[in-house]
Design a protein around this motif. Structure first.
Motif, PDB file in Angstrom:
ATOM      1  N   GLU A 272       8.384   4.033 -11.394  1.00  0.00           N
ATOM      2  CA  GLU A 272       7.547   3.486 -12.455  1.00  0.00           C
ATOM      3  C   GLU A 272       8.419   2.717 -13.450  1.00  0.00           C
ATOM      4  O   GLU A 272       9.530   3.156 -13.777  1.00  0.00           O
ATOM      5  CB  GLU A 272       6.805   4.598 -13.190  1.00  0.00           C
ATOM      6  CG  GLU A 272       5.709   5.250 -12.381  1.00  0.00           C
ATOM      7  CD  GLU A 272       4.571   4.297 -12.090  1.00  0.00           C
ATOM      8  OE1 GLU A 272       4.271   3.434 -12.949  1.00  0.00           O
ATOM      9  OE2 GLU A 272       3.980   4.393 -10.994  1.00  0.00           O
TER      10      GLU A 272
ATOM     11  N   PRO B   3       0.817  -1.218   0.000  1.00  0.00           N
ATOM     12  CA  PRO B   3       0.000   0.000   0.000  1.00  0.00           C
ATOM     13  C   PRO B   3       0.857   1.277   0.000  1.00  0.00           C
ATOM     14  O   PRO B   3       1.727   1.459   0.844  1.00  0.00           O
ATOM     15  CB  PRO B   3      -0.807  -0.112   1.303  1.00  0.00           C
ATOM     16  CG  PRO B   3      -0.798  -1.576   1.642  1.00  0.00           C
ATOM     17  CD  PRO B   3       0.538  -2.062   1.176  1.00  0.00           C
ATOM     18  N   ASP B   4       0.588   2.150  -0.964  1.00  0.00           N
ATOM     19  CA  ASP B   4       1.271   3.452  -1.071  1.00  0.00           C
ATOM     20  C   ASP B   4       2.791   3.310  -1.145  1.00  0.00           C
ATOM     21  O   ASP B   4       3.532   4.165  -0.636  1.00  0.00           O
ATOM     22  CB  ASP B   4       0.896   4.350   0.106  1.00  0.00           C
ATOM     23  CG  ASP B   4      -0.600   4.614   0.185  1.00  0.00           C
ATOM     24  OD1 ASP B   4      -1.193   4.910  -0.871  1.00  0.00           O
ATOM     25  OD2 ASP B   4      -1.164   4.519   1.291  1.00  0.00           O
ATOM     26  N   ALA B   5       3.264   2.241  -1.786  1.00  0.00           N
ATOM     27  CA  ALA B   5       4.708   2.002  -1.879  1.00  0.00           C
ATOM     28  C   ALA B   5       5.389   3.086  -2.709  1.00  0.00           C
ATOM     29  O   ALA B   5       4.855   3.551  -3.718  1.00  0.00           O
ATOM     30  CB  ALA B   5       4.968   0.631  -2.494  1.00  0.00           C
ATOM     31  N   ASP B   6       6.592   3.477  -2.280  1.00  0.00           N
ATOM     32  CA  ASP B   6       7.368   4.521  -2.951  1.00  0.00           C
ATOM     33  C   ASP B   6       8.219   3.888  -4.058  1.00  0.00           C
ATOM     34  O   ASP B   6       9.438   3.764  -3.939  1.00  0.00           O
ATOM     35  CB  ASP B   6       8.253   5.243  -1.933  1.00  0.00           C
ATOM     36  CG  ASP B   6       8.939   6.473  -2.508  1.00  0.00           C
ATOM     37  OD1 ASP B   6       8.690   6.788  -3.692  1.00  0.00           O
ATOM     38  OD2 ASP B   6       9.723   7.108  -1.781  1.00  0.00           O
TER      39      ASP B   6
ATOM     40  N   THR C 257      12.231   4.974   4.202  1.00  0.00           N
ATOM     41  CA  THR C 257      10.774   5.038   4.280  1.00  0.00           C
ATOM     42  C   THR C 257      10.204   4.467   2.985  1.00  0.00           C
ATOM     43  O   THR C 257      10.237   5.115   1.930  1.00  0.00           O
ATOM     44  CB  THR C 257      10.305   6.488   4.485  1.00  0.00           C
ATOM     45  OG1 THR C 257      10.874   6.998   5.701  1.00  0.00           O
ATOM     46  CG2 THR C 257       8.789   6.560   4.581  1.00  0.00           C
ATOM     47  N   TYR C 258       9.731   3.227   3.068  1.00  0.00           N
ATOM     48  CA  TYR C 258       9.204   2.528   1.897  1.00  0.00           C
ATOM     49  C   TYR C 258       7.777   2.959   1.578  1.00  0.00           C
ATOM     50  O   TYR C 258       7.339   2.888   0.433  1.00  0.00           O
ATOM     51  CB  TYR C 258       9.240   1.018   2.130  1.00  0.00           C
ATOM     52  CG  TYR C 258      10.642   0.460   2.247  1.00  0.00           C
ATOM     53  CD1 TYR C 258      11.327   0.017   1.123  1.00  0.00           C
ATOM     54  CD2 TYR C 258      11.280   0.391   3.481  1.00  0.00           C
ATOM     55  CE1 TYR C 258      12.608  -0.493   1.228  1.00  0.00           C
ATOM     56  CE2 TYR C 258      12.571  -0.119   3.602  1.00  0.00           C
ATOM     57  CZ  TYR C 258      13.230  -0.544   2.472  1.00  0.00           C
ATOM     58  OH  TYR C 258      14.504  -1.036   2.576  1.00  0.00           O
ATOM     59  N   SER C 259       7.059   3.359   2.592  1.00  0.00           N
ATOM     60  CA  SER C 259       5.684   3.831   2.466  1.00  0.00           C
ATOM     61  C   SER C 259       5.339   4.519   3.778  1.00  0.00           C
ATOM     62  O   SER C 259       6.128   4.460   4.742  1.00  0.00           O
ATOM     63  CB  SER C 259       4.726   2.652   2.211  1.00  0.00           C
ATOM     64  OG  SER C 259       4.525   1.915   3.407  1.00  0.00           O
ATOM     65  N   PRO C 260       4.182   5.161   3.874  1.00  0.00           N
ATOM     66  CA  PRO C 260       3.808   5.747   5.165  1.00  0.00           C
ATOM     67  C   PRO C 260       3.730   4.707   6.285  1.00  0.00           C
ATOM     68  O   PRO C 260       3.817   5.069   7.466  1.00  0.00           O
ATOM     69  CB  PRO C 260       2.431   6.354   4.878  1.00  0.00           C
ATOM     70  CG  PRO C 260       2.428   6.620   3.408  1.00  0.00           C
ATOM     71  CD  PRO C 260       3.219   5.500   2.810  1.00  0.00           C
ATOM     72  N   ASN C 261       3.591   3.440   5.907  1.00  0.00           N
ATOM     73  CA  ASN C 261       3.413   2.388   6.900  1.00  0.00           C
ATOM     74  C   ASN C 261       4.666   1.575   7.180  1.00  0.00           C
ATOM     75  O   ASN C 261       4.684   0.788   8.143  1.00  0.00           O
ATOM     76  CB  ASN C 261       2.302   1.423   6.433  1.00  0.00           C
ATOM     77  CG  ASN C 261       1.017   2.136   6.121  1.00  0.00           C
ATOM     78  OD1 ASN C 261       0.549   2.952   6.900  1.00  0.00           O
ATOM     79  ND2 ASN C 261       0.446   1.842   4.960  1.00  0.00           N
TER      80      ASN C 261
END
Length: 259
Positions: free
Chosen positions: A23, A17-20, A153-157
């Protein structure tokens, strides 16, 4: 959540989810490279697939963290296969990783080291070479990361820190996410690709895992993947992309301890 080791498939679900992520790019579609990797080898890339050796039309993810530099990643059979292509310099590094079988993973790290083997059964074969006859100096091991403590920080989580102890060992620690509270020290490899750009490969011993990422200390971003089994088994594989914003938390001067 927290302080319980989980299979790589569950880790991938936590990272998604929301992964940074970067593309995928199509710059190399329709391109064929003549590689010298301990002998001649051809690599052909089309839209979302690649072919090399006996492997044809393997699904791959192609990304570019810097201009002229590409990560081509997929799984050929049971082998994690990652090409790092510097088309500007005419250089390539190939990382081929394998997971241990059922008997090997059932052994403890203590049993393995008694035989003089590594604690982890995950293997990585790293080969450096040239593209189309380039005579540029090939990619090589580096100590650039050694002494750094970085936060990713891979995502907010999902937030981790890495402490790069030596050319062959690093410590990871999950600050927030599905592995929160977990930490370990594992085997790793550092390869200089460009200035302030390191190919970092790690091999975990508790839950067999291979990680392959490019760490760009100029852009403070990473791009790569994690490879392992979907569950606590050997029957299913998972290979998921990862990317993170990077922060250098502190730096220890290890110059007096160089090997």
């Amino acid at each position: 959540m927290g302080e319980a080791f989980i299979p790589v498939g569950a880790l991938g679900e936590g990272f998604a989810p929301d992964a940074d992520l970067l593309e995928p790019v199509k710059d190399l579609s329709g391109t064929r490279f003549a590689l010298d990797l301990d002998g001649p080898r051809a690599l052909s890339i089309d839209d979302g697939v690649a072919s090399w050796g006996e492997h044809e039309d393997v699904p791959v993810r192609v990304t570019s963290i810097r201009d002229g530099l590409y990560l081509v990643d997929g799984v050929a059979g049971e082998v994690s296969t990652t090409f790092v292509l510097d088309t500007d310099a005419g250089l390539v590094t190939l990382v081929e990783g394998r997971l241990p079988g059922p008997e090997e993973r059932a052994e403890s790290a203590y049993t393995r080291v008694q035989r003089g083997e590594e604690p982890t059964g995950v293997t990585a074969r790293i080969t450096h070479g040239a593209i189309d006859g380039s005579t540029a100096a090939r990619h090589a091991p580096t100590r650039e990361l050694v002494g750094l403590r970085n936060r990713y920080t891979y995502s907010p989580n999902e937030v981790y820190e890495h402490i790069y102890l030596s050319p062959g060992r690093y410590t990871w620690h999950c600050l927030r996410g599905v592995e929160q509270g977990l930490a370990d020290t594992d085997a790793c490899h550092h390869i200089a690709v460009r200035d302030k750009l390191t190919l970092f490969v790690w091999r975990e011993k508790i839950v067999p895992t291979l990680g392959v990422i490019l760490i760009d200390l100029e852009a403070l971003h990473t791009d790569g993947k994690i490879f392992g089994n979907d569950g606590f088994d050997t029957s299913s594989l998972v290979n998921f992309p990862v990317g993170a914003g990077a922060e250098i938390v502190n730096r220890t001067d290890c110059s007096g301890f160089e090997e």
